[in-house]
Design a protein around this motif. Structure first.
Motif, PDB file in Angstrom:
ATOM      1  N   PRO A  79       0.801  -1.239   0.000  1.00 27.63           N
ATOM      2  CA  PRO A  79       0.000   0.000   0.000  1.00 27.63           C
ATOM      3  C   PRO A  79       0.830   1.284   0.000  1.00 27.63           C
ATOM      4  O   PRO A  79       0.311   2.338  -0.352  1.00 27.63           O
ATOM      5  CB  PRO A  79      -0.820  -0.107   1.299  1.00 27.63           C
ATOM      6  CG  PRO A  79      -0.127  -1.115   2.146  1.00 27.63           C
ATOM      7  CD  PRO A  79       0.599  -2.035   1.223  1.00 27.63           C
ATOM      8  N   ASP A  80       2.092   1.216   0.395  1.00 28.60           N
ATOM      9  CA  ASP A  80       2.911   2.426   0.314  1.00 28.60           C
ATOM     10  C   ASP A  80       4.354   2.018   0.048  1.00 28.60           C
ATOM     11  O   ASP A  80       4.644   0.855  -0.207  1.00 28.60           O
ATOM     12  CB  ASP A  80       2.778   3.302   1.573  1.00 28.60           C
ATOM     13  CG  ASP A  80       3.028   2.516   2.856  1.00 28.60           C
ATOM     14  OD1 ASP A  80       3.730   1.490   2.790  1.00 28.60           O
ATOM     15  OD2 ASP A  80       2.511   2.921   3.902  1.00 28.60           O
ATOM     16  N   GLY A  81       5.266   2.975   0.150  1.00 37.20           N
ATOM     17  CA  GLY A  81       6.678   2.686  -0.089  1.00 37.20           C
ATOM     18  C   GLY A  81       7.203   3.517  -1.234  1.00 37.20           C
ATOM     19  O   GLY A  81       6.449   4.156  -1.967  1.00 37.20           O
ATOM     20  N   GLY A  82       8.534   3.535  -1.359  1.00 36.58           N
ATOM     21  CA  GLY A  82       9.182   4.352  -2.376  1.00 36.58           C
ATOM     22  C   GLY A  82       9.449   5.742  -1.848  1.00 36.58           C
ATOM     23  O   GLY A  82       9.467   5.969  -0.634  1.00 36.58           O
ATOM     24  N   LYS A  83       9.618   6.689  -2.777  1.00 39.56           N
ATOM     25  CA  LYS A  83       9.952   8.060  -2.365  1.00 39.56           C
ATOM     26  C   LYS A  83       8.725   8.747  -1.781  1.00 39.56           C
ATOM     27  O   LYS A  83       7.590   8.478  -2.209  1.00 39.56           O
ATOM     28  CB  LYS A  83      10.441   8.856  -3.569  1.00 39.56           C
ATOM     29  CG  LYS A  83      11.795   8.401  -4.076  1.00 39.56           C
ATOM     30  CD  LYS A  83      12.207   9.262  -5.258  1.00 39.56           C
ATOM     31  CE  LYS A  83      13.555   8.822  -5.800  1.00 39.56           C
ATOM     32  NZ  LYS A  83      13.937   9.567  -7.005  1.00 39.56           N
ATOM     33  N   THR A  84       8.966   9.650  -0.858  1.00 44.84           N
ATOM     34  CA  THR A  84       7.850  10.386  -0.273  1.00 44.84           C
ATOM     35  C   THR A  84       7.595  11.676  -1.059  1.00 44.84           C
ATOM     36  O   THR A  84       8.472  12.168  -1.765  1.00 44.84           O
ATOM     37  CB  THR A  84       8.103  10.753   1.200  1.00 44.84           C
ATOM     38  OG1 THR A  84       9.223  11.631   1.259  1.00 44.84           O
ATOM     39  CG2 THR A  84       8.374   9.515   2.036  1.00 44.84           C
ATOM     40  N   VAL A  85       6.396  12.196  -0.898  1.00 49.68           N
ATOM     41  CA  VAL A  85       6.083  13.536  -1.423  1.00 49.68           C
ATOM     42  C   VAL A  85       6.184  14.457  -0.211  1.00 49.68           C
ATOM     43  O   VAL A  85       5.386  14.338   0.716  1.00 49.68           O
ATOM     44  CB  VAL A  85       4.669  13.604  -2.017  1.00 49.68           C
ATOM     45  CG1 VAL A  85       4.357  15.024  -2.488  1.00 49.68           C
ATOM     46  CG2 VAL A  85       4.531  12.631  -3.175  1.00 49.68           C
ATOM     47  N   GLY A  86       7.188  15.342  -0.206  1.00 51.20           N
ATOM     48  CA  GLY A  86       7.443  16.150   0.983  1.00 51.20           C
ATOM     49  C   GLY A  86       8.109  15.281   2.041  1.00 51.20           C
ATOM     50  O   GLY A  86       8.325  14.080   1.816  1.00 51.20           O
ATOM     51  N   PRO A  87       8.423  15.852   3.193  1.00 44.65           N
ATOM     52  CA  PRO A  87       9.085  15.059   4.230  1.00 44.65           C
ATOM     53  C   PRO A  87       8.166  13.998   4.827  1.00 44.65           C
ATOM     54  O   PRO A  87       6.939  14.156   4.788  1.00 44.65           O
ATOM     55  CB  PRO A  87       9.444  16.097   5.307  1.00 44.65           C
ATOM     56  CG  PRO A  87       8.796  17.347   4.940  1.00 44.65           C
ATOM     57  CD  PRO A  87       8.181  17.235   3.592  1.00 44.65           C
ATOM     58  N   THR A  94       2.213  10.416   5.982  1.00 49.48           N
ATOM     59  CA  THR A  94       3.204  10.479   4.901  1.00 49.48           C
ATOM     60  C   THR A  94       2.573  10.123   3.553  1.00 49.48           C
ATOM     61  O   THR A  94       1.847   9.141   3.428  1.00 49.48           O
ATOM     62  CB  THR A  94       4.365   9.503   5.190  1.00 49.48           C
ATOM     63  OG1 THR A  94       4.951   9.874   6.439  1.00 49.48           O
ATOM     64  CG2 THR A  94       5.422   9.559   4.103  1.00 49.48           C
ATOM     65  N   LEU A  95       2.877  10.955   2.562  1.00 50.96           N
ATOM     66  CA  LEU A  95       2.386  10.731   1.198  1.00 50.96           C
ATOM     67  C   LEU A  95       3.517  10.132   0.363  1.00 50.96           C
ATOM     68  O   LEU A  95       4.679  10.483   0.546  1.00 50.96           O
ATOM     69  CB  LEU A  95       1.948  12.057   0.581  1.00 50.96           C
ATOM     70  CG  LEU A  95       0.707  12.672   1.232  1.00 50.96           C
ATOM     71  CD1 LEU A  95       0.824  14.179   1.265  1.00 50.96           C
ATOM     72  CD2 LEU A  95      -0.548  12.253   0.477  1.00 50.96           C
ATOM     73  N   TYR A  96       3.160   9.246  -0.544  1.00 48.79           N
ATOM     74  CA  TYR A  96       4.163   8.599  -1.380  1.00 48.79           C
ATOM     75  C   TYR A  96       3.950   8.940  -2.846  1.00 48.79           C
ATOM     76  O   TYR A  96       2.826   9.167  -3.299  1.00 48.79           O
ATOM     77  CB  TYR A  96       4.125   7.079  -1.166  1.00 48.79           C
ATOM     78  CG  TYR A  96       4.668   6.706   0.197  1.00 48.79           C
ATOM     79  CD1 TYR A  96       6.031   6.498   0.389  1.00 48.79           C
ATOM     80  CD2 TYR A  96       3.815   6.615   1.293  1.00 48.79           C
ATOM     81  CE1 TYR A  96       6.524   6.182   1.652  1.00 48.79           C
ATOM     82  CE2 TYR A  96       4.303   6.308   2.558  1.00 48.79           C
ATOM     83  CZ  TYR A  96       5.663   6.086   2.726  1.00 48.79           C
ATOM     84  OH  TYR A  96       6.151   5.800   3.965  1.00 48.79           O
ATOM     85  N   ARG A  97       5.084   8.935  -3.540  1.00 52.02           N
ATOM     86  CA  ARG A  97       5.107   9.335  -4.939  1.00 52.02           C
ATOM     87  C   ARG A  97       4.692   8.175  -5.843  1.00 52.02           C
ATOM     88  O   ARG A  97       5.117   7.042  -5.635  1.00 52.02           O
ATOM     89  CB  ARG A  97       6.532   9.764  -5.268  1.00 52.02           C
ATOM     90  CG  ARG A  97       6.734  10.356  -6.609  1.00 52.02           C
ATOM     91  CD  ARG A  97       8.190  10.671  -6.837  1.00 52.02           C
ATOM     92  NE  ARG A  97       8.721  11.666  -5.893  1.00 52.02           N
ATOM     93  CZ  ARG A  97       9.848  12.345  -6.120  1.00 52.02           C
ATOM     94  NH1 ARG A  97      10.550  12.143  -7.216  1.00 52.02           N
ATOM     95  NH2 ARG A  97      10.281  13.205  -5.242  1.00 52.02           N
ATOM     96  N   LEU A  98       3.886   8.487  -6.827  1.00 51.40           N
ATOM     97  CA  LEU A  98       3.474   7.493  -7.818  1.00 51.40           C
ATOM     98  C   LEU A  98       3.888   8.043  -9.180  1.00 51.40           C
ATOM     99  O   LEU A  98       3.605   9.209  -9.468  1.00 51.40           O
ATOM    100  CB  LEU A  98       1.953   7.311  -7.748  1.00 51.40           C
ATOM    101  CG  LEU A  98       1.300   6.298  -8.666  1.00 51.40           C
ATOM    102  CD1 LEU A  98       1.681   4.877  -8.252  1.00 51.40           C
ATOM    103  CD2 LEU A  98      -0.226   6.433  -8.600  1.00 51.40           C
TER     104      LEU A  98
END
Lengths: 282, 241
Positions: free
Chosen positions: B58-66, B72-76
């Motif tokens: 459901p999440d993982g990878g680079k974040t959007v913002g800190p 925490t938001l993740y980049r797609l």
């Protein structure tokens, strides 16, 4: 008769955060303080948690936040309000500790916004203060002077003095009660998210909110898992409303037998708006 | 293909759902919500990427913002041009596609300054409207599965008595044991209180097993015949001649 789950209420927690990223602007910090500490104060014992996770305040900004908020809370003009800062950064934590100590402020410091129960009291604290808070936490976070006296093997007056001293600095939150019962003092670390009352539809517990807020404290006091206490309370709810449940079951069964899927969906979503309101709070 | 679309959700085999916030639908994808997920997956590359990349994890990878704890938001990403921001709300088991925009570094309309502005104004996360649609879709899904799913589970349990049979009905697993003593049959139904979440769903579940029976006939049980209950689990049983 009151259930053993809803005899007392817990403090409510309000989580607030400055914008993410670097925080350099002292005026913005002052505006943030004004936005979270309203002149009207709070109506019920409340814990104000300032979440600094993912925030990087400059020295003037962190000073403004700790001193501005600390003084506002400690003035007691906003009601029964306790202050907690949350940061996973040990260096920032050390700075907050040093500012609180040097400015004579008493507050709590948590490692994250979700770790209120392990928050550390900081500021000018005596060994007796720390011992009293530890005992209060051990017995479930709620005590009158006589309960504390019994738990800490103190005489009643000494226990009252200790609680009063912590109350003056907003390290405990006081609930006024009749003289015969004595005031109730709450450890801010047992605070729970404020919820809508009479909502049997929470995503977390699926129970009326007035029961839900007490479950964690009761589980801690009984040395049981909150999930087990939750199931017991849920069952208690079903039993208490068995007449209403029987009526509902008969209606839903009729809908199912008639293939009325829309009717069943409408029944199980009758608390959708309330559940949504709870879920959208963060 | 794993998972399945249902109304506004893509229901993943891993147990979570993928949904698109109403703000993202209106402002970024230019649709008036509510909108069925399957219509969007074929129409937008980022929605297709959302389904493929958040299906298992459901999440993982680079974040959007800190990183921001539970928020925490993740980049797609889809190719060079499309960027999205996703957020996993573990409380409700939903990954939300919160924002989408064209990406070209340095341009005025680039995705990331847009995402950061939405974070700053706190508009990026789902709202009450989004959760209300989620609840309504879930209620409809449960109603569509009941009572067939319950009857199917009961049939399995009857065919193999004194063993626990489990199935996902609604948001959580339900365990059923049929115990036969001489001519009497006792059916035990166990479910997690946290996942069932609402007394109305308990009522619907019990009605789905035995629609002709009264609530008072369902007895509280503190264990299944085959095992003790796990913390948070509740069990009721009913006799059947």
């Amino acid at each position: 008769m009151l259930s053993n789950l809803n005899i007392h209420s817990l403090p409510e927690i309000e989580r607030r955060s400055p914008t993410t990223g670097p925080l350099m602007d002292v005026d913005a910090a002052s505006a943030f303080i004004a936005s979270v500490v309203k002149p009207s104060g709070v109506a019920v014992p409340t814990v104000l948690m300032i979440n600094l996770e993912g925030r990087f305040p400059s020295a003037p900004v962190i000073y403004e936040l700790v001193v501005g908020l600390g003084r506002a809370v400690q003035s007691r003009s906003h009601g029964e309000l306790a202050l907690v800062f949350a940061t996973p950064d040990p260096a920032l934590g050390a700075v907050i500790r040093a500012i609180a100590q040097s400015q004579g402020l008493s507050l709590f410091l948590a490692n994250s916004a979700n770790e209120l129960e392990t928050a550390e009291p900081i500021g000018l604290l005596t060994a007796a203060d720390l011992e009293t808070l530890a005992v209060l936490q051990r017995i479930g976070g709620r005590a009158s002077a006589s309960t504390l006296a019994q738990a800490a093997s103190l005489d009643h007056k000494a226990a009252g003095n200790r609680l009063n001293s912590l109350d003056q600095r907003q390290l405990v939150l006081r609930v006024d009660r009749a003289r015969r019962q004595g005031h109730m003092y709450l450890d801010p670390r047992v605070a729970t998210q404020a919820e809508e009352p009479s909502d049997p539809a929470s995503s977390e517990f699926g129970l009326p909110a007035e029961l839900r807020s007490d479950i964690s404290a009761l589980a801690a006091m009984q040395g049981r898992e909150p999930a087990a206490v939750l199931a017991e309370a849920f069952n208690e709810f079903l039993e208490k409303h068995s007449g209403e449940m029987a009526k509902d079951l008969a209606e839903v069964a009729k809908m199912m037998q008639a293939g009325d899927k829309k009717g069943v969906a409408a029944y199980t979503s009758r608390h959708a708006a309330r559940r949504a309101r709870t879920q959208s709070k963060r | 293909m794993p998972g399945a679309c249902h109304k506004g959700s893509f229901v993943c085999d891993a147990g979570h759902e993928l949904r698109i916030t109403s703000r993202c639908l209106r402002a970024d994808l230019k649709y008036e919500p509510p909108r069925d997920f399957d219509q969007l997956a074929d129409a937008h590359e980022i929605v297709d990427a959302f389904r493929v990349k958040r299906d298992v994890y459901p999440d993982g990878g680079k974040t959007v913002g800190p990183a921001n704890g539970d928020l925490t938001l993740y980049r797609l990403a889809k190719g060079d041009d499309h960027r999205g921001a996703t957020w996993f709300d573990a409380r409700v088991g939903v990954v939300w596609l919160c924002a989408e925009r064209f990406h070209r570094s340095g341009t005025a309309n680039d995705a990331f300054p847009y995402f950061h502005a939405l974070i700053k104004s706190r508009q990026i996360w789902p709202t009450r409207e989004d959760y209300e649609w989620l609840e309504l879709d879930r209620a409809e899904r449960l109603a569509e599965r009941l009572p067939e799913a319950a009857q199917e589970l009961l049939a399995h349990a009857r065919a193999n008595p004194n063993q626990e049979h489990r199935a996902v009905i609604g948001q959580g697993q339900v365990g059923v044991v049929v115990e036969i003593v001489e001519t009497l049959e006792e059916t035990y139904v166990a479910f997690s209180v946290a996942s069932i979440g609402d007394p109305t769903r308990v009522i619907a579940l019990l009605a789905a097993f035995y629609p002709g029976r009264d609530f008072g006939e369902w007895q509280y049980r503190n264990r299944l015949p085959t095992r003790p209950l796990v913390p948070g689990e509740l069990c009721r049983s009913i006799f059947h001649a």
